[in-house]
Design a protein around this motif. Sequence first.
Motif, PDB file in Angstrom:
ATOM      1  N   LEU A  88      22.425  22.865   3.147  1.00 48.58           N
ATOM      2  CA  LEU A  88      22.710  24.203   2.615  1.00 48.58           C
ATOM      3  C   LEU A  88      21.544  24.816   1.829  1.00 48.58           C
ATOM      4  N   SER A  89      20.669  23.960   1.299  1.00 50.60           N
ATOM      5  CA  SER A  89      19.578  24.460   0.445  1.00 50.60           C
ATOM      6  C   SER A  89      18.726  25.553   1.096  1.00 50.60           C
ATOM      7  N   PRO A  90      18.194  25.343   2.326  1.00 49.16           N
ATOM      8  CA  PRO A  90      17.387  26.414   2.931  1.00 49.16           C
ATOM      9  C   PRO A  90      18.190  27.676   3.224  1.00 49.16           C
ATOM     10  N   PHE A  91      19.468  27.492   3.564  1.00 49.79           N
ATOM     11  CA  PHE A  91      20.357  28.617   3.853  1.00 49.79           C
ATOM     12  C   PHE A  91      20.541  29.483   2.600  1.00 49.79           C
ATOM     13  N   MET A  92      20.773  28.820   1.472  1.00 49.98           N
ATOM     14  CA  MET A  92      20.969  29.540   0.210  1.00 49.98           C
ATOM     15  C   MET A  92      19.668  30.224  -0.217  1.00 49.98           C
ATOM     16  N   LEU A  93      18.560  29.510  -0.039  1.00 49.78           N
ATOM     17  CA  LEU A  93      17.256  30.075  -0.410  1.00 49.78           C
ATOM     18  C   LEU A  93      16.960  31.329   0.426  1.00 49.78           C
ATOM     19  N   ALA A  94      17.300  31.246   1.713  1.00 49.02           N
ATOM     20  CA  ALA A  94      17.068  32.388   2.606  1.00 49.02           C
ATOM     21  C   ALA A  94      17.895  33.588   2.163  1.00 49.02           C
ATOM     22  N   ILE A  95      19.163  33.355   1.843  1.00 52.73           N
ATOM     23  CA  ILE A  95      20.028  34.470   1.413  1.00 52.73           C
ATOM     24  C   ILE A  95      19.494  35.093   0.118  1.00 52.73           C
ATOM     25  N   ARG A  96      19.018  34.218  -0.798  1.00 51.76           N
ATOM     26  CA  ARG A  96      18.490  34.707  -2.077  1.00 51.76           C
ATOM     27  C   ARG A  96      17.224  35.542  -1.872  1.00 51.76           C
ATOM     28  N   SER A  97      16.390  35.115  -0.913  1.00 54.64           N
ATOM     29  CA  SER A  97      15.063  35.735  -0.763  1.00 54.64           C
ATOM     30  C   SER A  97      15.057  36.994   0.095  1.00 54.64           C
ATOM     31  N   VAL A  98      15.921  37.024   1.109  1.00 56.02           N
ATOM     32  CA  VAL A  98      15.910  38.177   2.026  1.00 56.02           C
ATOM     33  C   VAL A  98      16.388  39.428   1.281  1.00 56.02           C
ATOM     34  N   PRO A  99      15.661  40.552   1.412  1.00 57.90           N
ATOM     35  CA  PRO A  99      16.103  41.776   0.726  1.00 57.90           C
ATOM     36  C   PRO A  99      17.489  42.221   1.199  1.00 57.90           C
ATOM     37  N   VAL A 100      18.252  42.722   0.271  1.00 59.42           N
ATOM     38  CA  VAL A 100      19.629  43.120   0.587  1.00 59.42           C
ATOM     39  C   VAL A 100      19.652  44.204   1.675  1.00 59.42           C
ATOM     40  N   LEU A 123      27.478  37.829   0.449  1.00 57.87           N
ATOM     41  CA  LEU A 123      26.137  37.243   0.576  1.00 57.87           C
ATOM     42  C   LEU A 123      25.352  37.261  -0.736  1.00 57.87           C
ATOM     43  N   MET A 124      25.553  38.273  -1.542  1.00 58.40           N
ATOM     44  CA  MET A 124      24.816  38.358  -2.811  1.00 58.40           C
ATOM     45  C   MET A 124      25.391  37.399  -3.861  1.00 58.40           C
ATOM     46  N   VAL A 125      26.704  37.195  -3.796  1.00 55.11           N
ATOM     47  CA  VAL A 125      27.362  36.364  -4.810  1.00 55.11           C
ATOM     48  C   VAL A 125      27.240  34.864  -4.498  1.00 55.11           C
ATOM     49  N   MET A 126      27.381  34.526  -3.225  1.00 54.17           N
ATOM     50  CA  MET A 126      27.493  33.109  -2.862  1.00 54.17           C
ATOM     51  C   MET A 126      26.353  32.217  -3.361  1.00 54.17           C
ATOM     52  N   PRO A 127      25.073  32.556  -3.148  1.00 54.73           N
ATOM     53  CA  PRO A 127      24.021  31.624  -3.592  1.00 54.73           C
ATOM     54  C   PRO A 127      24.005  31.394  -5.100  1.00 54.73           C
ATOM     55  N   VAL A 128      24.248  32.455  -5.868  1.00 50.50           N
ATOM     56  CA  VAL A 128      24.245  32.333  -7.333  1.00 50.50           C
ATOM     57  C   VAL A 128      25.415  31.453  -7.770  1.00 50.50           C
ATOM     58  N   MET A 129      26.567  31.746  -7.192  1.00 48.54           N
ATOM     59  CA  MET A 129      27.782  31.009  -7.545  1.00 48.54           C
ATOM     60  C   MET A 129      27.651  29.540  -7.142  1.00 48.54           C
ATOM     61  N   TYR A 130      27.176  29.316  -5.927  1.00 46.70           N
ATOM     62  CA  TYR A 130      27.017  27.948  -5.399  1.00 46.70           C
ATOM     63  C   TYR A 130      26.079  27.146  -6.297  1.00 46.70           C
ATOM     64  N   SER A 131      24.940  27.748  -6.620  1.00 41.72           N
ATOM     65  CA  SER A 131      23.938  27.054  -7.426  1.00 41.72           C
ATOM     66  C   SER A 131      24.479  26.708  -8.816  1.00 41.72           C
ATOM     67  N   ASN A 132      25.177  27.643  -9.425  1.00 38.60           N
ATOM     68  CA  ASN A 132      25.741  27.391 -10.767  1.00 38.60           C
ATOM     69  C   ASN A 132      26.817  26.307 -10.753  1.00 38.60           C
ATOM     70  N   ILE A 133      27.711  26.399  -9.773  1.00 33.04           N
ATOM     71  CA  ILE A 133      28.796  25.409  -9.719  1.00 33.04           C
ATOM     72  C   ILE A 133      28.220  24.020  -9.432  1.00 33.04           C
ATOM     73  N   LEU A 134      27.255  23.974  -8.516  1.00 32.06           N
ATOM     74  CA  LEU A 134      26.638  22.682  -8.180  1.00 32.06           C
ATOM     75  C   LEU A 134      25.931  22.086  -9.407  1.00 32.06           C
ATOM     76  N   THR A 135      25.225  22.933 -10.154  1.00 32.00           N
ATOM     77  CA  THR A 135      24.572  22.453 -11.383  1.00 32.00           C
ATOM     78  C   THR A 135      25.624  21.925 -12.346  1.00 32.00           C
ATOM     79  N   GLY A 136      26.719  22.654 -12.464  1.00 36.25           N
ATOM     80  CA  GLY A 136      27.813  22.217 -13.342  1.00 36.25           C
ATOM     81  C   GLY A 136      28.331  20.846 -12.944  1.00 36.25           C
ATOM     82  N   ILE A 137      28.555  20.642 -11.656  1.00 36.01           N
ATOM     83  CA  ILE A 137      29.085  19.351 -11.185  1.00 36.01           C
ATOM     84  C   ILE A 137      28.049  18.246 -11.439  1.00 36.01           C
ATOM     85  N   CYS A 138      26.789  18.549 -11.131  1.00 36.05           N
ATOM     86  CA  CYS A 138      25.737  17.519 -11.236  1.00 36.05           C
ATOM     87  C   CYS A 138      25.402  17.161 -12.686  1.00 36.05           C
ATOM     88  N   THR A 139      25.744  18.037 -13.621  1.00 37.92           N
ATOM     89  CA  THR A 139      25.401  17.739 -15.019  1.00 37.92           C
ATOM     90  C   THR A 139      26.561  17.124 -15.809  1.00 37.92           C
TER      91      THR A 139
END
Lengths: 248, 192
Positions: A88-100, A123-139
């Motif tokens: 999922l990492s490259p997919f999320m990075l791509a969504i974050r980087s591609v202009p809206v 598309l705008m919400v998912m990468p931010v949300m995913y990254s935050n929740i994943l950080t929460g779980i991993c910490t």
Amino acid sequence: MRRTIKLWAVLFWLLVWQVVSMMLNQQILLVSPVKVIIRLSELIITKDFWLAIVFSSTRIIGGFIIAVIVSCLFAALASKFKLIDELLSPFMLAIRSVPVASFIILALIWFSSKNLAILISFLMVMPVMYSNILTGICTIDSKMREMAKVFEISTIKQVRYIYVPHIFKYFESACAVCLGLCWKSGVAAEVIGMPDGSIGECLQQAKVYLDTPDLFAWTFVIVCISLFFERLFLRLLSKIKILLLRMD
Amino acid sequence: MQDIKIENLYKAYGEKQVLNNFSAVIEHGKISCIMAPSGAGKTTLLRILMGMEKADRGKITGLENLKIRAVFQEDRLCEELDAVSNIRLVNYKNNKKTVQDALCKMGLTDIENKPVSTLSGGMKRRVSILRALLSDFDVLFLDEPLKGLDMHTKQMVLNEMKNYFENKTIIMITHEKDEAEFFGAKVIGIEA
């Protein structure tokens, strides 16, 4: 530190706006706040105004909710299986980087504009949300996991009383960011795609006819709705948190 | 119930040998205190006994199918829950009243509905101790449980702990000889 907006500061900037507008004396360039209020009062009594709000809100918030559900699911899986995280990492990075705008245009080629805001908001919400929740779980503190293991706390209780309260902090901050983001991107998508009866269409009409009072009135409405949903959602979250932590 | 037998235990972290051929017998239903200088491997031994770490070599018997509970060196409390909920989380059979009474005996009054994150270090320590004491256990491990408590509170907690220790297998790490003497505990040393 939580920063609060003071009424006197708002009034000060409204006054600056009014003075500058009077000095310019060109309504097309900068409409006065008084004119905006007058225009807004005309708009709110029309049926189309409310229909546009319902149309856009349902789609933008719909996209946000779908993104929250998908992000939670993906983050839970990614925390459990490293392969999914890597996938999922490259997919999320791509969504974050591609202009809206690129997503909007591509989506317009693929689908109709009617439900464009759902996709863009998602598309705008998912990468931010995913990254935050994943950080929460991993910490989550490994010492707390050990404690749960020693005291043989059931998985359900672990999730409810140890994992969720910790992840909630990350989730709440993601929600605060994303609720503003989904409105900005969702309305931008509607301005480009111009689905019938949407807020974006009203903004586009204002641009075409150089109707600055309309533009400012609709912008004010978007800010208000965005803030309303943000407050509503965050309040709802804090209520859910209280219910989750309650032990009878 | 059989005694806990630790035979020829070895544990190293990289080059550092922490436990070197350590053997001991911990009597069932008695209090044992592990005393040794800092860095001698006391906590490592406790972690191995609790099954949280594996020894490099050696054998441990007598802990099978027993309910093991612990007071860790850190409090390890759910910060957003109040003291009563933290204690009931590990043993739901304790009703609110029982827990509140036990908290009072530990000098913890007027903390109802306050998340433990708002409590002082000494208060959290006592909640953490009480959580273990009120849990249903066969063997209780305590890793320097009274560290950071003032003399008065320490004495109060020691008296309270004694009530829960009767006929239980207790293994406690401490640096204080008087704590071991207070419980009449068997002292187990680890060579540094």
